[in-house]
Design an enzyme around this catalytic site. Sequence first.
Site, short mmCIF file in Angstrom:
data_model
loop_
_atom_site.label_atom_id
_atom_site.label_comp_id
_atom_site.label_asym_id
_atom_site.label_seq_id
_atom_site.Cartn_x
_atom_site.Cartn_y
_atom_site.Cartn_z
N LYS A 95 -7.54 1.38 -7.60
CA LYS A 95 -7.82 0.74 -6.31
C LYS A 95 -9.28 0.30 -6.25
O LYS A 95 -10.18 1.03 -6.70
CB LYS A 95 -7.51 1.71 -5.16
CG LYS A 95 -7.65 1.10 -3.78
CD LYS A 95 -7.22 2.09 -2.70
CE LYS A 95 -7.33 1.47 -1.31
NZ LYS A 95 -6.89 2.39 -0.23
N SER A 170 -3.38 0.56 2.60
CA SER A 170 -4.36 -0.36 2.06
C SER A 170 -4.39 -0.41 0.53
O SER A 170 -5.05 -1.26 -0.06
CB SER A 170 -5.75 0.00 2.57
OG SER A 170 -6.15 1.29 2.14
N SER A 194 -2.41 5.14 3.27
CA SER A 194 -2.72 4.01 2.39
C SER A 194 -2.20 4.14 0.97
O SER A 194 -2.18 3.16 0.23
CB SER A 194 -4.23 3.76 2.37
OG SER A 194 -4.65 3.22 3.60
#
Length: 503
Positions: A95, A170, A194
């Site tokens: 990420k 996210s 997320s």
Amino acid sequence: MLSRPTKEQLLAIATSYGLQCDAADLAFFLAEIDKVMASYDVLDQLEEPGLPVRYARANVYRPAAGENPYNAWYQKCSIKGARSGRLAGKLIAVKDNVCVAGVPMMNGSALLEGYIPDFDATIIARILEAGGEIVGKAVCEHLCFSAGSHSADTGPVHNPHNFDYSAGGSSSGSAVLVAAGDCDMAIGCDQGGSIRVPSSWCGVYGLKPTYGLVPYTGIFSLDLTLDHAGPLASSVSDVALLLEVIAGEDGLDPRQKDVKVEAYSAALAGEIKGLRLGLVEEGFAWPGLSEPEVDELVRKAAFQFQELGAELTSLSLPLHRLGPAILCPLYFEGSLATVMQGKGMGTNWKGFYGTSLLKAFAHGLASRIDALSDMAKMHLLLGHYMQKQYHGYYYARAQNLVRVLNKAYEDALQQVDILLMPTVPIKATRLPGQDASREERMSGVGKLTVNTCPFNATGHPAMTLPCGIIQGLPIGMMLVGRRWQDSTVLRCARAFEQLRGSS
């Protein structure tokens, strides 16, 4: 030598606090401040300790659209770790709020565009030491402030099961790259869902570990009391394997205390006969939120655990419905302090501070603050208002109420071993069109995390696993366990995975 404050600057600061300063006061404080700032000058002459960077960085580039069909890659690269180890042969995406030395990092926001970290987050170093290969940075939402997949400044991330639909966020890119088969595993981060929301909507396995199990060192923070990093993969065994590598104290993260690490891969072999699972009724049928077909599918999937000898009961947990409200001040006021004022790190904790990241984000805020997404601006404006008007009272009250919420879950987990509910109460939604209004782009995002967010505050391990398809879109079921018993959650998920594989 650092610049000293001018008389005008000092007066403006004093005025902002309601402090009365005349010319004599200003002259006095300017002289005293000059003496103190000599110590600050010394810091610039000292070499600060960094984090070690090993293994060569190669083929770092931003892929073109043809190589990036779902817009899930921010950067591609090849960082090959040790020649042998538990992750040998595994390709891992990361990420883009996690620092990887030599690879550009944007955290979904133009405010950080152009920043290249000079250090590896602890989990990156551990992956490489275990023989894994980092193959790129996955797009994440703008400063990780959204559970949708349309807020990143690089454009929307598309669901691989239906291009017109959201991938969730996210950790949007991380889930998509795993689902699309572009990597074996991925790292996500989770402050309200997320990891679990995009994993659910993309049909992969995603674990938010027990709070503090995985070090957050070298990762852009939202609120130190909510931050979690964890694994996503297309199988439970790969989730367990990656967790084994990244778990454990590093001595640099204040979130970690008395960490209890388990043999997660070995635990998968155990049966779940006699394991007690509790259907949390308040996790279903959220008024005005839930889709009945999602509830029905998750309930039907849950009853399959009985085929494996597990006990399934229903239980009521009324405080679960209040979890999102309790967490609200933590998101808005906590992110104001940590992100906007603390530049993604905050203050008053011991450990490693990524000063290059701090400087880069501070520069972005100072020069391009209007480039913040509407959701980020909401956090800034509301967080500041609440702090200014109520002086942190509601943040403090929320943190105190988290203990009440935690006790409710702890009491429930004395009756059962695992709590079960839908990960997200609705199917994946359509991505907003280019002509969508600001209101349309913001609407509905909050309801995606109603089941997931409470466990960020309480720190219980929570994992989503694919349990079915509705109209071509994956649905996730969430399992929640006792703190430090991530292996029980993984064992339960593995048993379900094997059952579904054989059905």
